[in-house]
Motif scaffolding. Structure first.
Motif, mmCIF file in Angstrom:
data_model
loop_
_atom_site.group_PDB
_atom_site.id
_atom_site.type_symbol
_atom_site.label_atom_id
_atom_site.label_comp_id
_atom_site.label_asym_id
_atom_site.label_seq_id
_atom_site.Cartn_x
_atom_site.Cartn_y
_atom_site.Cartn_z
ATOM 1 N N ARG A 155 0.797 -1.258 -0.042
ATOM 2 C CA ARG A 155 -0.029 -0.100 -0.007
ATOM 3 C C ARG A 155 0.809 1.094 -0.034
ATOM 4 N N LEU A 156 0.471 2.355 -0.562
ATOM 5 C CA LEU A 156 1.321 3.530 -0.839
ATOM 6 C C LEU A 156 1.489 4.190 0.589
ATOM 7 N N GLU A 157 0.558 4.221 1.540
ATOM 8 C CA GLU A 157 0.633 4.579 2.601
ATOM 9 C C GLU A 157 1.632 4.100 3.404
ATOM 10 N N GLU A 158 2.092 2.819 3.217
ATOM 11 C CA GLU A 158 2.536 1.995 4.150
ATOM 12 C C GLU A 158 4.303 1.979 3.632
ATOM 13 N N SER A 213 9.518 8.082 -0.436
ATOM 14 C CA SER A 213 8.295 8.422 0.123
ATOM 15 C C SER A 213 7.281 8.716 -1.046
ATOM 16 N N LEU A 214 6.097 8.903 -0.760
ATOM 17 C CA LEU A 214 5.033 9.178 -1.543
ATOM 18 C C LEU A 214 5.192 10.532 -2.291
ATOM 19 N N GLU A 215 5.667 11.525 -1.464
ATOM 20 C CA GLU A 215 6.058 12.839 -1.922
ATOM 21 C C GLU A 215 6.947 13.007 -3.013
ATOM 22 N N ALA A 216 7.867 11.999 -3.190
ATOM 23 C CA ALA A 216 9.084 11.666 -4.122
ATOM 24 C C ALA A 216 8.509 11.565 -5.501
ATOM 25 N N LEU A 217 7.063 10.865 -5.614
ATOM 26 C CA LEU A 217 6.756 10.305 -6.917
ATOM 27 C C LEU A 217 6.818 11.572 -8.087
ATOM 28 N N PRO A 218 6.390 12.594 -7.870
ATOM 29 C CA PRO A 218 6.599 13.637 -8.953
ATOM 30 C C PRO A 218 7.963 13.821 -9.338
ATOM 31 N N ASP A 219 9.090 13.590 -8.541
ATOM 32 C CA ASP A 219 10.344 13.670 -9.037
ATOM 33 C C ASP A 219 10.594 12.879 -10.083
ATOM 34 N N ALA A 235 -4.437 -4.880 -3.282
ATOM 35 C CA ALA A 235 -4.121 -3.646 -2.207
ATOM 36 C C ALA A 235 -3.316 -2.328 -2.722
ATOM 37 N N ILE A 236 -2.310 -2.844 -3.569
ATOM 38 C CA ILE A 236 -1.473 -1.789 -4.171
ATOM 39 C C ILE A 236 -2.087 -1.112 -5.505
ATOM 40 N N GLN A 237 -2.783 -1.939 -6.303
ATOM 41 C CA GLN A 237 -3.656 -1.383 -7.210
ATOM 42 C C GLN A 237 -4.650 -0.377 -6.772
ATOM 43 N N GLN A 238 -5.452 -0.883 -5.519
ATOM 44 C CA GLN A 238 -6.535 0.174 -5.142
ATOM 45 C C GLN A 238 -5.902 1.239 -4.509
ATOM 46 N N SER A 239 -4.787 1.266 -3.773
ATOM 47 C CA SER A 239 -4.287 2.455 -3.251
ATOM 48 C C SER A 239 -3.753 3.551 -4.463
ATOM 49 N N TRP A 240 -3.106 2.921 -5.482
ATOM 50 C CA TRP A 240 -2.853 3.414 -6.496
ATOM 51 C C TRP A 240 -3.857 4.448 -7.054
ATOM 52 N N GLN A 241 -5.053 3.711 -7.217
ATOM 53 C CA GLN A 241 -6.157 4.408 -7.935
ATOM 54 C C GLN A 241 -6.813 5.500 -7.356
ATOM 55 N N GLU A 242 -6.434 5.218 -5.949
ATOM 56 C CA GLU A 242 -7.171 6.314 -4.814
ATOM 57 C C GLU A 242 -6.208 7.488 -4.404
ATOM 58 N N ASN A 243 -5.124 7.330 -4.560
ATOM 59 C CA ASN A 243 -4.099 8.425 -4.491
ATOM 60 C C ASN A 243 -4.108 9.655 -5.376
ATOM 61 N N ALA A 244 -4.023 10.738 -4.822
ATOM 62 C CA ALA A 244 -4.258 11.823 -6.075
ATOM 63 C C ALA A 244 -2.714 12.042 -6.432
ATOM 64 N N ILE A 245 -1.647 11.853 -5.621
ATOM 65 C CA ILE A 245 -0.579 12.309 -6.188
ATOM 66 C C ILE A 245 0.117 11.098 -7.388
ATOM 67 N N ALA A 246 -0.402 9.862 -6.976
ATOM 68 C CA ALA A 246 -0.251 8.829 -8.002
ATOM 69 C C ALA A 246 -1.000 9.127 -9.510
ATOM 70 N N GLN A 247 -2.249 9.663 -9.226
ATOM 71 C CA GLN A 247 -3.003 9.763 -10.294
ATOM 72 C C GLN A 247 -2.710 11.104 -11.109
ATOM 73 N N SER A 248 -1.755 11.920 -10.693
ATOM 74 C CA SER A 248 -1.360 13.250 -11.000
ATOM 75 C C SER A 248 -0.300 12.697 -12.144
ATOM 76 N N LEU A 249 0.256 11.523 -12.121
ATOM 77 C CA LEU A 249 1.562 11.458 -12.909
ATOM 78 C C LEU A 249 1.274 11.203 -14.462
ATOM 79 N N THR A 250 2.117 11.347 -15.326
ATOM 80 C CA THR A 250 1.832 11.306 -16.692
ATOM 81 C C THR A 250 1.367 9.786 -17.224
ATOM 82 N N ALA A 251 2.193 8.853 -16.504
ATOM 83 C CA ALA A 251 1.932 7.475 -16.836
ATOM 84 C C ALA A 251 0.527 7.099 -16.522
#
Length: 356
Positions: A215-218, A255-261, A304-320
């Motif tokens: 899970r992304l939050e973990e 960290s989750l905050e590093a994804l945009p980098d 679990a990881i698929q669900q947390s990715w789809q529900e996370n705003a940072i993850a969904q903001s990525l180009t991919a």
């Protein structure tokens, strides 16, 4: 006259002795057997040095990585442990349904030794194996395992080029060094073909981000270029995206905050893993018997990881994510086998991802 008789006696005795010596020498050459040094091999491995004599027949595999290499060498396991221990029977009497990813290549009914982390030493001892193959996660049991049978333990399977070294080591232990060379040559042919098959994809979308987690939050980690998996993908033409990290390890937590980098990634492949085997839905599916253990494990590891990715705003903001190029698979398939069959499965699923 007496002196002459004695002289003749000693001459005749000497001749008879010489004849017997020559005859015995010829006899020894005919029936001689190889000495211990001629039938034994000293194998250096990651837990020490082990002497293996003759050709092992009853072989135990204590990891999926070892099993991949063993099957590549046309050897069948007499006993096995599973990374995701969902099968509870005493034996794997239907390996294709009970052993994920590799079961379809098993023609025996291996003894089930339980969990890869805690194999049953009692059942292992009763089997009386000729050779035990495992990884250094079994280092604490190494002395005990070595008392049961010659034991080889392998380390760092996720390091580039390591599976080839491990394959060669096991082949030498089995007296099959030429077979290892042939397998490695076939791998090079497979890689060249995959590079050709994926040429259009790597030209259009070359940058790939490899992530692993539950899970992304973990928390999760980035798989870097200096890993087995990163090396495999770069060899067929992709470029691995990763943040600047101080460590040289194949996997690094971020960290989750590093994804945009890491938004330069054209595509993202996420390896799910879940160590919680007490999920009641798993037991229900197992009892129903409508899916193989591989299918159950795939669903369980990815969900679990698929669900947390789809529900996370940072993850969904990525180009991919925006361009629907995020793909989910399992750690067990992509980074748990690390051998010839593992390579094939990764390249096969990679082609499937980009054919969609």
């Amino acid at each position: 006259m007496l002196l002459i008789k004695k002289l003749l006696y000693w001459i005749i005795l000497g001749c008879l002795t010489a004849v017997l010596a020559i005859g015995c020498g010829a006899s020894n050459q005919t029936i001689s057997t190889p000495t211990l040094s001629e039938t034994c091999r000293t194998i250096n491995h990651d837990a020490g040095t082990t002497e293996i004599c003759d050709v092992p027949k009853t072989i135990v595999s204590l990891s999926a990585h070892v099993l991949d290499l063993l099957l590549a060498l046309d050897q069948q396991p007499a006993a096995y442990v599973t990374p995701v221990s969902l099968h509870r029977g005493d034996t794997f009497d239907n390996p294709a349904q009970q052993i994920p990813y590799l079961g379809h290549k098993i023609t025996t009914q291996p003894l089930n030794l339980g969990s890869a982390q805690e194999p049953s030493i009692e059942r292992l001892t009763a089997l009386e194996p000729d050779l035990i193959l495992g990884e250094t996660r079994n280092a604490d049991e190494y002395k005990l395992l070595s008392q049961v049978a010659p034991t080889l333990l392998l380390a760092d399977r996720t390091v580039p080029g390591q599976w080839q070294e491990h394959l060669t080591m096991i082949a030498n232990a089995l007296g099959q060094s030429e077979k290892a060379d042939a397998i490695i040559q076939d791998y090079q042919v497979t890689i060249e073909q995959a590079r050709l098959d994926l040429a259009d994809v790597t030209a259009a979308h070359p940058n790939i981000l490899l992530l692993g987690g539950n899970r992304l939050e973990e928390g999760f980690y980035v798989i870097q270029a200096n890993s087995y998996l990163g090396n495999l993908l770069e060899t067929v033409g992709f470029t691995i995206v990763s943040p600047p990290l101080p460590t040289g390890t194949p996997n690094a937590p971020v960290s989750l905050e590093a994804l945009p980098d890491m938004n330069s990634a054209d595509s993202i492949i996420i390896l799910g893993f879940n160590t919680d085997l007490n999920d009641p839905t798993i037991k229900q599916v197992l009892v129903a018997g409508e899916q193989s253990i591989e299918e159950i494990a795939e669903d369980h590891q990815i969900k679990a990881i698929q669900q947390s990715w789809q529900e996370n705003a940072i993850a969904q903001s990525l180009t991919a994510s925006q361009e629907n190029r995020v793909y989910f698979t399992t750690y067990a398939k992509w980074n748990g086998l690390n051998g010839p069959t593992g390579n094939e499965l990764v390249l096969e699923q990679l082609s499937q991802f980009f054919a969609e």
